[in-house]
Design an enzyme around this catalytic site. Structure first.
Site, PDB file in Angstrom:
ATOM      1  N   PHE A 122      47.264 -68.492  21.097  1.00 26.23           N
ATOM      2  CA  PHE A 122      47.215 -69.752  20.335  1.00 26.23           C
ATOM      3  C   PHE A 122      48.590 -70.051  19.719  1.00 26.23           C
ATOM      4  O   PHE A 122      48.833 -69.843  18.546  1.00 26.23           O
ATOM      5  CB  PHE A 122      46.177 -69.661  19.214  1.00 26.23           C
ATOM      6  CG  PHE A 122      44.762 -69.464  19.672  1.00 26.23           C
ATOM      7  CD1 PHE A 122      43.860 -68.764  18.883  1.00 26.23           C
ATOM      8  CD2 PHE A 122      44.312 -69.988  20.880  1.00 26.23           C
ATOM      9  CE1 PHE A 122      42.544 -68.574  19.285  1.00 26.23           C
ATOM     10  CE2 PHE A 122      42.998 -69.809  21.294  1.00 26.23           C
ATOM     11  CZ  PHE A 122      42.104 -69.096  20.493  1.00 26.23           C
ATOM     12  N   PHE A 136      41.872 -57.684   5.141  1.00 26.57           N
ATOM     13  CA  PHE A 136      42.754 -58.387   6.052  1.00 26.57           C
ATOM     14  C   PHE A 136      42.110 -58.291   7.428  1.00 26.57           C
ATOM     15  O   PHE A 136      40.855 -58.371   7.499  1.00 26.57           O
ATOM     16  CB  PHE A 136      44.187 -57.861   5.896  1.00 26.57           C
ATOM     17  CG  PHE A 136      44.832 -58.539   4.690  1.00 26.57           C
ATOM     18  CD1 PHE A 136      44.362 -58.280   3.412  1.00 26.57           C
ATOM     19  CD2 PHE A 136      45.850 -59.473   4.840  1.00 26.57           C
ATOM     20  CE1 PHE A 136      44.905 -58.933   2.292  1.00 26.57           C
ATOM     21  CE2 PHE A 136      46.403 -60.120   3.735  1.00 26.57           C
ATOM     22  CZ  PHE A 136      45.931 -59.859   2.464  1.00 26.57           C
ATOM     23  N   TYR A 155      35.275 -71.365   5.836  1.00 22.77           N
ATOM     24  CA  TYR A 155      34.806 -69.960   5.755  1.00 22.77           C
ATOM     25  C   TYR A 155      35.461 -69.284   4.545  1.00 22.77           C
ATOM     26  O   TYR A 155      34.773 -68.690   3.711  1.00 22.77           O
ATOM     27  CB  TYR A 155      35.152 -69.224   7.047  1.00 22.77           C
ATOM     28  CG  TYR A 155      35.163 -67.726   6.903  1.00 22.77           C
ATOM     29  CD1 TYR A 155      36.360 -67.039   6.780  1.00 22.77           C
ATOM     30  CD2 TYR A 155      33.974 -67.009   6.834  1.00 22.77           C
ATOM     31  CE1 TYR A 155      36.377 -65.672   6.622  1.00 22.77           C
ATOM     32  CE2 TYR A 155      33.988 -65.644   6.662  1.00 22.77           C
ATOM     33  CZ  TYR A 155      35.189 -64.984   6.558  1.00 22.77           C
ATOM     34  OH  TYR A 155      35.199 -63.631   6.381  1.00 22.77           O
ATOM     35  N   ILE A 182      31.489 -54.166  10.905  1.00 18.41           N
ATOM     36  CA  ILE A 182      32.046 -53.478   9.728  1.00 18.41           C
ATOM     37  C   ILE A 182      30.928 -52.753   8.981  1.00 18.41           C
ATOM     38  O   ILE A 182      31.064 -51.600   8.571  1.00 18.41           O
ATOM     39  CB  ILE A 182      32.778 -54.478   8.799  1.00 18.41           C
ATOM     40  CG1 ILE A 182      33.941 -55.128   9.536  1.00 18.41           C
ATOM     41  CG2 ILE A 182      33.252 -53.791   7.526  1.00 18.41           C
ATOM     42  CD1 ILE A 182      34.684 -56.201   8.762  1.00 18.41           C
ATOM     43  N   SER A 231      37.580 -61.748   1.977  1.00 17.21           N
ATOM     44  CA  SER A 231      38.501 -61.895   3.106  1.00 17.21           C
ATOM     45  C   SER A 231      39.857 -62.439   2.663  1.00 17.21           C
ATOM     46  O   SER A 231      39.937 -63.201   1.708  1.00 17.21           O
ATOM     47  CB  SER A 231      37.877 -62.857   4.127  1.00 17.21           C
ATOM     48  OG  SER A 231      38.825 -63.238   5.098  1.00 17.21           O
ATOM     49  N   LYS A 240      33.872 -67.729   0.831  1.00 21.73           N
ATOM     50  CA  LYS A 240      34.121 -66.384   0.278  1.00 21.73           C
ATOM     51  C   LYS A 240      34.641 -66.489  -1.166  1.00 21.73           C
ATOM     52  O   LYS A 240      34.223 -65.771  -2.064  1.00 21.73           O
ATOM     53  CB  LYS A 240      35.146 -65.633   1.138  1.00 21.73           C
ATOM     54  CG  LYS A 240      34.629 -65.217   2.501  1.00 21.73           C
ATOM     55  CD  LYS A 240      33.540 -64.166   2.398  1.00 21.73           C
ATOM     56  CE  LYS A 240      33.096 -63.642   3.737  1.00 21.73           C
ATOM     57  NZ  LYS A 240      32.066 -62.607   3.625  1.00 21.73           N
ATOM     58  N   LEU A 256      41.184 -61.483  17.910  1.00 25.77           N
ATOM     59  CA  LEU A 256      42.158 -61.177  18.967  1.00 25.77           C
ATOM     60  C   LEU A 256      41.873 -59.886  19.711  1.00 25.77           C
ATOM     61  O   LEU A 256      41.801 -59.866  20.948  1.00 25.77           O
ATOM     62  CB  LEU A 256      43.573 -61.123  18.375  1.00 25.77           C
ATOM     63  CG  LEU A 256      44.675 -60.780  19.383  1.00 25.77           C
ATOM     64  CD1 LEU A 256      44.859 -61.894  20.405  1.00 25.77           C
ATOM     65  CD2 LEU A 256      45.991 -60.468  18.676  1.00 25.77           C
ATOM     66  N   ASP A 279      16.260 -61.302   6.682  1.00 23.51           N
ATOM     67  CA  ASP A 279      17.305 -62.322   6.579  1.00 23.51           C
ATOM     68  C   ASP A 279      17.570 -62.638   5.106  1.00 23.51           C
ATOM     69  O   ASP A 279      16.633 -62.635   4.288  1.00 23.51           O
ATOM     70  CB  ASP A 279      16.814 -63.596   7.304  1.00 23.51           C
ATOM     71  CG  ASP A 279      17.962 -64.575   7.535  1.00 23.51           C
ATOM     72  OD1 ASP A 279      18.327 -64.793   8.698  1.00 23.51           O
ATOM     73  OD2 ASP A 279      18.515 -65.061   6.525  1.00 23.51           O
TER      74      ASP A 279
HETATM   75  C1  WQD Z   1      44.605 -63.124  14.890  1.00 26.06           C
HETATM   76  C2  WQD Z   1      45.837 -63.716  15.550  1.00 26.06           C
HETATM   77  C3  WQD Z   1      45.511 -65.999  16.220  1.00 26.06           C
HETATM   78  C4  WQD Z   1      42.381 -64.994  19.158  1.00 26.06           C
HETATM   79  C5  WQD Z   1      40.055 -64.268  11.182  1.00 26.06           C
HETATM   80  C6  WQD Z   1      39.345 -64.776   9.988  1.00 26.06           C
HETATM   81  C7  WQD Z   1      39.438 -63.763   8.891  1.00 26.06           C
HETATM   82  C8  WQD Z   1      38.882 -62.462   9.392  1.00 26.06           C
HETATM   83  C9  WQD Z   1      39.634 -61.997  10.611  1.00 26.06           C
HETATM   84  C10 WQD Z   1      36.576 -62.231   8.825  1.00 26.06           C
HETATM   85  C11 WQD Z   1      46.116 -65.159  15.107  1.00 26.06           C
HETATM   86  C12 WQD Z   1      45.697 -65.105  17.444  1.00 26.06           C
HETATM   87  C13 WQD Z   1      43.353 -64.917  18.168  1.00 26.06           C
HETATM   88  C14 WQD Z   1      42.740 -65.413  20.465  1.00 26.06           C
HETATM   89  C15 WQD Z   1      45.019 -65.651  19.743  1.00 26.06           C
HETATM   90  N1  WQD Z   1      37.514 -62.608   9.705  1.00 26.06           N
HETATM   91  N2  WQD Z   1      44.652 -65.237  18.465  1.00 26.06           N
HETATM   92  N3  WQD Z   1      44.063 -65.722  20.702  1.00 26.06           N
HETATM   93  O1  WQD Z   1      42.422 -65.737  12.427  1.00 26.06           O
HETATM   94  O2  WQD Z   1      43.823 -63.820  11.505  1.00 26.06           O
HETATM   95  O3  WQD Z   1      41.410 -64.044  10.874  1.00 26.06           O
HETATM   96  O4  WQD Z   1      39.485 -63.043  11.588  1.00 26.06           O
HETATM   97  O5  WQD Z   1      36.742 -61.795   7.723  1.00 26.06           O
HETATM   98  O6  WQD Z   1      38.724 -64.195   7.791  1.00 26.06           O
HETATM   99  O7  WQD Z   1      39.986 -65.952   9.572  1.00 26.06           O
HETATM  100  O8  WQD Z   1      42.005 -63.347  13.154  1.00 26.06           O
HETATM  101  O9  WQD Z   1      41.730 -62.294  15.351  1.00 26.06           O
HETATM  102  O10 WQD Z   1      41.119 -64.758  15.076  1.00 26.06           O
HETATM  103  O11 WQD Z   1      43.541 -64.063  15.049  1.00 26.06           O
HETATM  104  O12 WQD Z   1      46.204 -65.937  19.980  1.00 26.06           O
HETATM  105  O13 WQD Z   1      41.893 -65.509  21.410  1.00 26.06           O
HETATM  106  O14 WQD Z   1      45.612 -63.776  16.947  1.00 26.06           O
HETATM  107  O15 WQD Z   1      46.197 -67.230  16.370  1.00 26.06           O
HETATM  108  O16 WQD Z   1      47.520 -65.335  15.073  1.00 26.06           O
HETATM  109  P1  WQD Z   1      42.514 -64.318  12.005  1.00 26.06           P
HETATM  110  P2  WQD Z   1      42.018 -63.614  14.724  1.00 26.06           P
END
Ligand code: WQD
Length: 322
Positions: free
Chosen positions: A208, A169, A141, A12, A117, A145, A190, A51
């Protein structure tokens, strides 16, 4: 303005740095390259390898070049990992941020943009989530924040620092002009995981859980393009500097896509099979997270323009396929 971007070599951060440069600001990036990439450093910016736990170096840098504002995007950001290693998240995210705020104070840097976040909200009471929604982080985490937001609010009250806490988001996509092509190492989010499966870096995508209360049973999230996020930082700096007032605001697309919808769209866009395996839910995952960006519209005249699914996936695939 003269801007210091801490974590500006990251996924980002590099998009934020690019937008500030294009807007005519002078940019210095301070990054320890633990997850940031040298290839994300631009020729028209200064780079300092450092750092946020090195207090003396950080203070010297902040005092050094007459910065008008700083952007703080340096953090450990894996929600799951934060449950296993809270001590690391305490030291890096909280102590590191305090180092930054104290160095900013000492150097007379009045404006701070903070990468917060949506995880500060936890399990939603209602949707879409606006800034009045209760904050009940469901993972450590998100807790870090929220704590940093609270410390900044005190620094505003006691020392007149003006901050913008930008509650991202789900950040996704890559620079539409293809100027940023460094892919994240060992992603857990994801979309990069799907892209790794599409180009063979990994054999499959784990889904998941498929028993959530959503139309297709898989998790729904509000994905927002990093170009849109970066423009939100520009608008937020204008807001806090022109109004001399701090701001806490959601940056989201107000659209929700499920895991399966993303996977299907990725298969279409990449032309690759993308093998999936269903596994149990990941603890702490809410079924649906979606933003109300109404306050961003009102206060920043900001909306997400590039956060449609095609653009998010197409811009990411362009980077991964190469
Ligand atoms: C998205 C969806 C998972 C990976 C996190 C942090 C948040 C921000 C964004 C920093 C969910 C599903 C995911 C996988 C899956 N990070 N998934 N298989 O959890 O919404 O947010 O990342 O700021 O603070 O909490 O993002 O991309 O991990 O998950 O099924 O291998 O995809 O269950 O529904 P998340 P994510």
């Amino acid at each position: 303005m003269n801007i210091l971007i801490i974590g500006g070599a990251g996924y980002i951060g590099s998009h934020v740095a690019r937008e500030f440069l294009d807007a005519g600001h002078r940019v210095t990036v301070y990054d320890n390259l633990s997850s940031g990439l040298r290839q994300n450093i631009f020729r028209d910016e200064q780079f300092i390898h450092g750092d946020i736990l090195q207090k003396e170096q950080l203070s010297a840098v902040c005092r050094g070049a007459g910065f008008d504002a700083l952007v703080h995007l340096a953090a450990l950001k894996a929600a799951g990992e934060s449950a296993l290693k809270p001590e690391q998240y305490s030291v890096y995210n909280i102590c590191g941020s305090i180092n930054i705020l104290n160095a900013a104070l000492e150097a007379g840097i009045k404006y701070v943009l903070f990468s917060s976040s949506a995880t500060v909200y936890g399990e939603p009471d209602y949707l879409p989530i606006d800034e009045h929604h209760p904050v009940r982080p469901a993972n450590y985490y998100g807790f870090t924040k929220l704590e940093i937001e609270r410390i900044m609010a005190w620094y505003d009250k006691l020392k007149g620092i003006r901050f913008a806490s930008l509650r991202y988001f789900n950040a996704a996509g890559y620079d539409i002009q293809n100027r940023i092509t460094g892919i994240e190492m060992n992603p857990t989010n994801l979309i990069p995981v799907i892209m790794e499966a599409a180009c063979g870096i990994r054999s499959s995508v784990q889904i998941f859980g498929t028993d959530y209360k959503t139309p297709d049973g898989t998790g729904v999230r509000d994905y927002v393009h990093v170009n849109d996020l970066a423009l939100g930082h520009l608008a937020a700096l204008d807001y806090i500097s022109l109004n001399d007032k701090s701001l806490t605001v959601n940056l989201g697309s107000e659209k929700g896509f499920s895991v399966l919808e993303i996977i299907e769209a990725a298969r279409r866009i990449t032309g690759r099979r993308i093998v999936t395996t269903v596994v149990e839910r990941r603890t702490g995952d809410p079924a649906i997270l979606m933003a109300s960006a109404q306050y961003a519209k009102e206060s920043l005249a900001w909306t997400a323009h590039s956060s449609d699914l095609e653009t998010l996936l197409d811009s990411t695939w362009k980077v991964y396929q190469n």
